[in-house]
Design an enzyme around this catalytic site. Structure first.
Site, PDB file in Angstrom:
ATOM      1  N   HIS A  60      47.385  21.782  35.723  1.00 15.10           N
ATOM      2  CA  HIS A  60      46.362  22.889  35.318  1.00 15.10           C
ATOM      3  C   HIS A  60      47.054  24.234  34.872  1.00 15.10           C
ATOM      4  CE1 HIS A  60      42.313  25.403  35.566  1.00 15.10           C
ATOM      5  NE2 HIS A  60      43.166  26.084  35.952  1.00 15.10           N
ATOM      6  N   GLU A  61      47.843  24.644  35.809  1.00  9.15           N
ATOM      7  CA  GLU A  61      48.727  26.047  35.396  1.00  9.15           C
ATOM      8  C   GLU A  61      49.493  25.877  34.143  1.00  9.15           C
ATOM      9  OE1 GLU A  61      47.519  28.435  36.600  1.00  9.15           O
ATOM     10  OE2 GLU A  61      46.290  27.521  38.371  1.00  9.15           O
ATOM     11  N   HIS A  84      46.210  32.057  45.444  1.00 11.14           N
ATOM     12  CA  HIS A  84      45.401  31.507  44.569  1.00 11.14           C
ATOM     13  C   HIS A  84      46.247  31.416  43.245  1.00 11.14           C
ATOM     14  CE1 HIS A  84      41.490  29.775  43.474  1.00 11.14           C
ATOM     15  NE2 HIS A  84      42.130  30.088  42.079  1.00 11.14           N
ATOM     16  N   ALA A  85      46.255  30.090  42.723  1.00 11.59           N
ATOM     17  CA  ALA A  85      47.204  29.696  41.895  1.00 11.59           C
ATOM     18  C   ALA A  85      47.045  30.521  40.376  1.00 11.59           C
ATOM     19  CB  ALA A  85      47.110  28.224  41.400  1.00 11.59           C
ATOM     20  N   ARG A 139      33.743  29.371  33.137  1.00 12.83           N
ATOM     21  CA  ARG A 139      34.791  29.025  32.400  1.00 12.83           C
ATOM     22  C   ARG A 139      34.889  27.619  33.081  1.00 12.83           C
ATOM     23  NH1 ARG A 139      39.291  33.366  33.159  1.00 12.83           N
ATOM     24  NH2 ARG A 139      37.675  34.610  32.336  1.00 12.83           N
ATOM     25  N   TYR A 140      35.126  27.363  34.331  1.00 11.75           N
ATOM     26  CA  TYR A 140      35.383  26.097  34.857  1.00 11.75           C
ATOM     27  C   TYR A 140      34.155  24.982  34.608  1.00 11.75           C
ATOM     28  CZ  TYR A 140      38.663  29.348  36.970  1.00 11.75           C
ATOM     29  OH  TYR A 140      39.763  30.270  37.329  1.00 11.75           O
ATOM     30  N   HIS A 185      37.554  34.323  43.045  1.00 12.01           N
ATOM     31  CA  HIS A 185      37.143  34.828  41.907  1.00 12.01           C
ATOM     32  C   HIS A 185      36.312  35.947  41.944  1.00 12.01           C
ATOM     33  CE1 HIS A 185      38.729  31.006  41.371  1.00 12.01           C
ATOM     34  NE2 HIS A 185      39.123  31.081  40.213  1.00 12.01           N
ATOM     35  N   GLU A 208      41.037  26.698  30.572  1.00 15.04           N
ATOM     36  CA  GLU A 208      40.614  26.184  32.004  1.00 15.04           C
ATOM     37  C   GLU A 208      41.009  24.651  31.719  1.00 15.04           C
ATOM     38  OE1 GLU A 208      41.294  27.683  34.480  1.00 15.04           O
ATOM     39  OE2 GLU A 208      40.752  29.816  33.702  1.00 15.04           O
ATOM     40  N   HIS A 222      47.680  26.404  30.968  1.00 15.38           N
ATOM     41  CA  HIS A 222      47.726  27.752  30.545  1.00 15.38           C
ATOM     42  C   HIS A 222      48.780  28.220  29.819  1.00 15.38           C
ATOM     43  CE1 HIS A 222      43.743  28.671  32.422  1.00 15.38           C
ATOM     44  NE2 HIS A 222      44.130  28.411  33.631  1.00 15.38           N
TER      45      HIS A 222
HETATM   46  O1  X8Z Z   1      41.025  28.963  40.135  1.00 13.46           O
HETATM   47  C1  X8Z Z   1      41.469  27.899  39.430  1.00 13.46           C
HETATM   48  C2  X8Z Z   1      42.696  27.745  39.045  1.00 13.46           C
HETATM   49  C3  X8Z Z   1      43.282  28.804  38.284  1.00 13.46           C
HETATM   50  S1  X8Z Z   1      42.554  29.460  37.042  1.00 13.46           S
HETATM   51  C4  X8Z Z   1      43.481  27.335  40.220  1.00 13.46           C
HETATM   52  N1  X8Z Z   1      40.486  26.987  39.620  1.00 13.46           N
HETATM   53  C5  X8Z Z   1      39.147  26.897  40.182  1.00 13.46           C
HETATM   54  C6  X8Z Z   1      39.171  27.399  41.510  1.00 13.46           C
HETATM   55  O2  X8Z Z   1      40.367  27.222  42.318  1.00 13.46           O
HETATM   56  O3  X8Z Z   1      38.269  27.617  42.191  1.00 13.46           O
HETATM   57  C7  X8Z Z   1      40.783  25.571  39.012  1.00 13.46           C
HETATM   58  C8  X8Z Z   1      39.400  24.922  39.298  1.00 13.46           C
HETATM   59  C9  X8Z Z   1      38.237  26.004  39.629  1.00 13.46           C
HETATM   60 ZN    ZN Z   2      42.909  28.044  35.222  1.00 16.02          ZN
END
Ligand code: X8Z
Ligand code: ZN
Length: 619
Positions: A381-382, A351-352, A518-519, A509, A409, A385
């Site tokens: 996106h990364e 997971h990024a 946050r998203y 998450h 985010e 950050h």
């Molecule tokens: O988890 C992330 C990023 C890292 S903060 C890749 N995102 C959420 C997800 O993947 O569920 C970005 C959008 C939503």
């Molecule tokens: Zn992120």
């Protein structure tokens, strides 16, 4: 990412949250009066606390990095050990911060004291055994997710990356269902651990004077927790009519593709058909739902492949966007230490995420990059950050964070909104720019990601807050998860879920303990930021064709906000860039406005909305 999510020292045990109250005056907060403490004691406490946190934060970040890029029992033990140390220190300091509640201190010191108290994600109880157990569970859950596999047979086991690729590209409903179900086997054994984790962290929260962890999580937004919940409702109410129109169109088209037995036209959409393992963003099914007329929409994945982009080239290209705005290039160590590819022969958390190991220049990303347009956006996106982290590095430690977690985010996504056809032509990825008659296609493709995501962004923490507060009991974890999926997204489980299922655990998450609201906020904020930056850049195109590429003016306006870190309430940071101090979904609605008209036409003779056990949503 944060906890990447965004990883920096504080973030290991302290979320990217802010103080619960918007402190702008020098009045003391209520609490037991301690006659002996004075303002100077508070200042000294804050400064020593920051120094103490810093000492533990860096080794804890290093251990977490080593674990997530090489999951095994030794790295698990190391990260659990250091994260326990860091977490119990953070909780101890949070308790001590409360001693200054009744002391009259300057606004800056008050803000830092509040951040110390309100910034924890999973507070550790004082009892050492419980604190150690919490750290152990936290690292175990992370490892279970990262090393999760679904075995189709004794010989063939699939990892999430492979399964996600199938979800994104296959139109075989049987295969999609198999992948969907298979990945959810990984989370079954997480449930008991998750229950225990919630129980222990709730104890920690109570020791700090909170009713449970949900109060802590909702308290980080410079406003009372109840007002924040109302803000979320207000923003969702703004977007819901658009979402409903998109849902209606997509369900009708999926009905055409798969038949209305599989996609009943009065029910939520089965979750395995939306091009994504969690049905959270739907851009991958553009081809199934696109307009009938032939429109030219750039296929970024194809363009990357045609131009022989590899993982590094994608990251370099993203870096050069930020450079065009005036940001310094990334340090050499970024390129040496980041994980761009899934390594062979060991488990990693794919997971990024974006990391700031030393709160100075040791920036890194950790991804298993796929050569796709979707991942090209995730890279931006990364990096968003990382550039944020670097911009606030000169703030005091407690302010090395975003204005609120939605801001962190939103930054990279904001920049990614500028990956327009004009920009792609400028960097040589495409030869021609489709004319405006094709815009509905482009808008639909993006809305499938951005608008479709919004209810998912909201519901994950609606579920968690109920779990944390005890409103939802362990035996109902999965049932309520699906009630919320149906209520907000109009998406349903494609098959009855087994009694032992723990489907929320199949989303990173949840086992990763990263707050998710946050998203949701980021999806609102990024369009507000984009609009303002485009104005600053002197854009004259329609907003969905605006790219801020190359605009030093936009870059410096963005940087002015980023470098504030969390030193001021987020409302002030927002004002700095946009001139407004409220989150507002009208920017995202304006961006997609032509698509709404188009969707309403498509839906004219369709029956929209969905019915399920408990909820009837009528458009
Ligand atoms: O988890 C992330 C990023 C890292 S903060 C890749 N995102 C959420 C997800 O993947 O569920 C970005 C959008 C939503
Ligand atoms: Zn992120």
């Amino acid at each position: 990412m944060s906890k990447p999510l965004v990883k920096n020292a504080l973030v290991l045990a302290i979320a990217l949250g802010l103080a619960a109250c918007n402190e702008t005056s020098t009045t003391a907060v209520s609490g037991p009066v301690n006659q002996t403490l004075v303002a100077a004691d508070a200042q000294q406490f804050v400064s020593e606390a920051q120094a103490e946190l810093a000492k533990l934060q860096y080794p804890a970040a290093q251990a977490a990095w080593v674990y997530q890029t090489n999951i095994n029992q030794d790295t698990a033990a190391l990260t659990a050990y250091l994260s326990e140390k860091h977490s119990s220190l953070s909780t101890k300091l949070a308790k001590q911060a409360a001693d200054f509640n009744a002391v009259e201190v300057d606004a800056d010191t008050r803000r830092k004291l509040n951040l110390m108290r309100n910034g924890l994600v999973l507070p550790a109880p004082a009892d050492a055994k419980k604190s150690e157990r919490l750290a152990q569970i936290t690292s175990d859950l992370e490892g279970m997710y990262g090393s999760g596999k679904y075995c189709r047979s004794e010989e063939e086991c699939l990892r999430l990356t492979e399964m996600s690729n199938i979800m994104a590209t296959s139109h075989d409903p049987q295969l999609l269902l198999e992948m969907w179900q298979g990945w959810r086997e990984v989370s079954v054994p997480m449930k008991a651990l998750y229950e225990e984790e919630v129980q222990i962290a709730n104890e920690g929260a109570r020791e700090l004077g909170f009713s449970d962890i949900s109060e802590l999580w909702r308290g980080g937004y410079d406003m009372p927790a109840a007002d924040f919940a109302a803000e979320l409702d207000r923003l969702w109410d703004q977007i819901k009519p658009f979402y409903d129109a998109l849902h209606c169109h997509v369900r009708a088209k999926l009905g055409d593709q798969y038949g209305t037995d599989i996609v009943p036209q009065d029910k939520p959409i089965p979750a395995h058909l939306l091009g994504n393992m969690w049905a959270q963003s739907w851009g991958n099914i553009y081809d199934l739902v696109k307009p009938e007329e032939k429109l030219e929409v750039i296929d970024v994945t194809q363009a990357l492949v045609d131009h022989q982009y590899d993982e590094i080239k994608m990251v370099k290209q993203a870096e050069s966007f930020f450079s065009s705005l005036g940001f310094e290039p990334l340090p050499a160590t970024f390129w040496e230490r980041s994980q761009f590819q899934q390594p062979a022969g060991r488990d990693v958390v794919c997971h990024a995420s974006a990391w700031d190991i030393d709160d100075q220049d040791d920036l890194r990303i950790k991804m298993c990059i796929q050569i796709t347009g979707e991942e090209f956006s995730v890279i931006h996106h990364e990096l968003g950050h990382n550039y944020y982290q670097r911009a606030y590095k000169n703030q005091p430690l407690l302010y090395r964070n975003s204005a609120n977690d939605g801001f962190h985010e939103a930054i990279g996504d904001t920049v990614a909104l500028s990956i327009t056809p004009k920009y792609l032509k400028e960097i040589g990825l495409v030869d021609t720019i489709p004319d405006a008659s094709n815009d509905i296609g482009m808008l639909l493709k993006l809305a499938l990601d951005k608008i479709a995501f919004v209810p998912f962004g909201l519901l994950v923490d609606q579920w968690r807050w109920k779990v944390f507060s005890g409103e939802v009991k362990p035996q109902d974890y999965n049932k309520v998860w699906w009630e919320l999926r149906e209520k907000y997204q109009g998406v349903m489980a494609p098959i009855a879920r087994p009694d032992d299922a723990f489907d929320p655990g199949a989303k990173y998450h949840v086992p990763g303990n990263t707050p998710y609201t946050r998203y949701f906020l980021a999806h609102v904020l990024q369009f507000q930021f984009h609009k303002s930056l485009c104005e600053i850049a002197g854009n004259t195109d329609p907003i969905h064709r605006c790219s801020i590429y190359g605009s030093k003016e936009a870059g410096s306006a963005l940087n002015a906000m980023l470098q504030m870190g969390s030193s001021k309430p987020w409302q002030e940071a927002l004002q700095t860039l946009t001139g407004k101090n409220e989150m507002d979904a009208s920017a995202i609605l304006a961006y997609f406005a032509p698509l709404k008209t188009w969707l309403d036409e498509q839906n004219q003779s369709r029956q929209c909305g969905w019915v399920n056990q408990d909820i009837t949503a009528q458009l």
